[in-house]
Scaffold this motif. Structure first.
Motif, short mmCIF file in Angstrom:
data_model
loop_
_atom_site.label_atom_id
_atom_site.label_comp_id
_atom_site.label_asym_id
_atom_site.label_seq_id
_atom_site.Cartn_x
_atom_site.Cartn_y
_atom_site.Cartn_z
N TYR A 1 0.80 -1.23 0.00
CA TYR A 1 0.00 0.00 0.00
C TYR A 1 0.84 1.28 0.00
N THR A 2 2.13 1.16 -0.30
CA THR A 2 3.03 2.31 -0.30
C THR A 2 3.57 2.56 -1.69
N CYS A 3 3.66 3.82 -2.07
CA CYS A 3 4.22 4.17 -3.38
C CYS A 3 5.73 4.31 -3.28
N TYR A 4 6.46 3.52 -4.07
CA TYR A 4 7.91 3.59 -4.11
C TYR A 4 8.41 4.08 -5.47
N ASN A 5 7.49 4.35 -6.38
CA ASN A 5 7.87 4.78 -7.72
C ASN A 5 7.66 6.28 -7.89
N ASP A 6 7.99 6.77 -9.05
CA ASP A 6 7.77 8.17 -9.40
C ASP A 6 6.28 8.36 -9.68
N ARG A 7 5.62 9.17 -8.86
CA ARG A 7 4.17 9.37 -9.01
C ARG A 7 3.79 9.98 -10.36
N SER A 8 4.71 10.70 -10.97
CA SER A 8 4.40 11.34 -12.25
C SER A 8 4.11 10.31 -13.35
N LEU A 9 4.60 9.08 -13.16
CA LEU A 9 4.35 8.03 -14.14
C LEU A 9 2.91 7.56 -14.13
N TYR A 10 2.18 7.89 -13.06
CA TYR A 10 0.82 7.40 -12.89
C TYR A 10 -0.23 8.51 -13.06
N LEU A 11 0.20 9.65 -13.54
CA LEU A 11 -0.74 10.76 -13.70
C LEU A 11 -1.82 10.42 -14.73
N PRO A 12 -3.03 10.97 -14.56
CA PRO A 12 -4.11 10.68 -15.52
C PRO A 12 -3.80 11.22 -16.90
N LYS A 13 -4.22 10.45 -17.90
CA LYS A 13 -3.96 10.83 -19.29
C LYS A 13 -5.28 10.79 -20.06
N SER A 14 -5.65 11.89 -20.65
CA SER A 14 -6.92 11.98 -21.37
C SER A 14 -6.95 11.11 -22.61
N THR A 15 -5.78 10.71 -23.11
CA THR A 15 -5.73 9.88 -24.32
C THR A 15 -5.82 8.39 -24.01
N VAL A 16 -5.78 8.03 -22.73
CA VAL A 16 -5.86 6.61 -22.35
C VAL A 16 -7.29 6.32 -21.91
N HIS A 17 -8.01 5.57 -22.74
CA HIS A 17 -9.41 5.29 -22.48
C HIS A 17 -9.57 4.13 -21.50
N PRO A 18 -10.68 4.11 -20.78
CA PRO A 18 -10.94 2.99 -19.87
C PRO A 18 -11.17 1.69 -20.62
N ILE A 19 -10.83 0.60 -19.99
CA ILE A 19 -11.05 -0.73 -20.56
C ILE A 19 -12.01 -1.50 -19.65
#
Length: 269
Positions: A85-103
């Motif tokens: 439950y802890t973030c160890y990565n760069d949070r910027s890699l997980y930012l929302p992207k309007s071009t990525v549609h839900p599946i």
């Protein structure tokens, strides 16, 4: 927009002739023909005859330290490790992207399928990164939000019609909070937990029995549409609360009724 959901429906069960009798369903998974030998391991109920259930192997919702009381041998599913439950990565890699549609992916589960219950002396693994059905623990989770809740627990909640909200620990906070608010306002029967198996592209997910929705960002219309269409559709219509409460941070509040007679009542669109 709802039209942007990519439907990835796939049929797991092939054409195998007459379905097996539900009372005799002994496998933990499918597909296999009723005429084929079932090589899946069976639950050992020796010395636990009072827990025997012809459909699930072990009866649900009965606290028993020799099987599952929600307190003993919990490290079989979770080592209480903050990595879950802890973030160890760069949070910027997980930012929302309007071009990525839900599946929205769908698994077609036969009506004859009955998920087995396993005691805490047996591990449970899944072939899917985000399972939507399968063998699980006899005790299901109290509805609400968790610091972390193992999938072996929330799958049982799904079987009762619940929605599981999953989010990667590195997911953008505002998106996570927006999704939490929507889920909590839509229905009582929900569980919320971090889940580090989500991808960078889609670090948010909703899961119901047989359905998963993976998202990069929150769309009220998509989320509410998914919940209204797929919540409360589990094979067991059980609204009573669970018994497992390890790492429960806040209990769910009743939205309409304990049976969720009206989903997302405050969403007017």
């Amino acid at each position: 927009m709802l039209k942007n959901i990519i439907l990835l429906g796939f049929t797991i069960l092939g054409t195998y002739g007459a379905p097996p009798d539900n009372d005799n369903w002994g496998g933990k998974w499918f597909p296999h023909s009723p005429s084929e030998p079932d090589l899946n391991p069976k639950i050992n109920i020796t010395g636990k005859s009072h827990l025997h259930d012809p459909s699930h192997g072990i009866v649900m919702g009965v606290k028993d330290p020799s099987c599952d009381d929600g307190k003993v041998s919990l490290n079989t599913d979770w080592y209480m490790d903050p990595v879950n439950y802890t973030c160890y990565n760069d949070r910027s890699l997980y930012l929302p992207k309007s071009t990525v549609h839900p599946i929205h992916s769908v698994e077609h589960i036969p009506e004859e399928y009955s998920a087995l219950h396993k005691c805490m002396n047996e591990s449970i693994e899944y072939s899917e990164r985000i399972p939507t059905f399968g063998t699980h623990r006899p005790l299901w989770a109290i509805y609400g939000e968790y610091t972390f809740l193992p999938k072996q627990r929330w799958l049982h909640n799904l079987e009762h019609g619940a929605v599981a909200m999953l989010y990667h620990p590195c997911a953008e906070r505002n998106q996570v909070n927006a999704l939490k608010a929507l889920v909590k306002s839509c229905l009582y029967r929900h569980v919320i937990t971090p889940y580090d198996q989500l991808t960078m592209e889609r670090p948010l997910a909703l899961v119901t029995w047989g359905h998963r929705l993976e998202m990069s960002k929150v769309s009220d219309e998509v989320v509410v549409g998914f919940i209204k269409s797929h919540a409360l559709k589990g094979p067991e219509k059980v609204s009573r609360n669970g018994q497992y409460d390890l790492a429960l941070s806040s209990s769910a509040k009743i939205v309409s009724t304990v049976d969720d007679i009206k989903l997302c009542p405050n969403y007017m669109k």
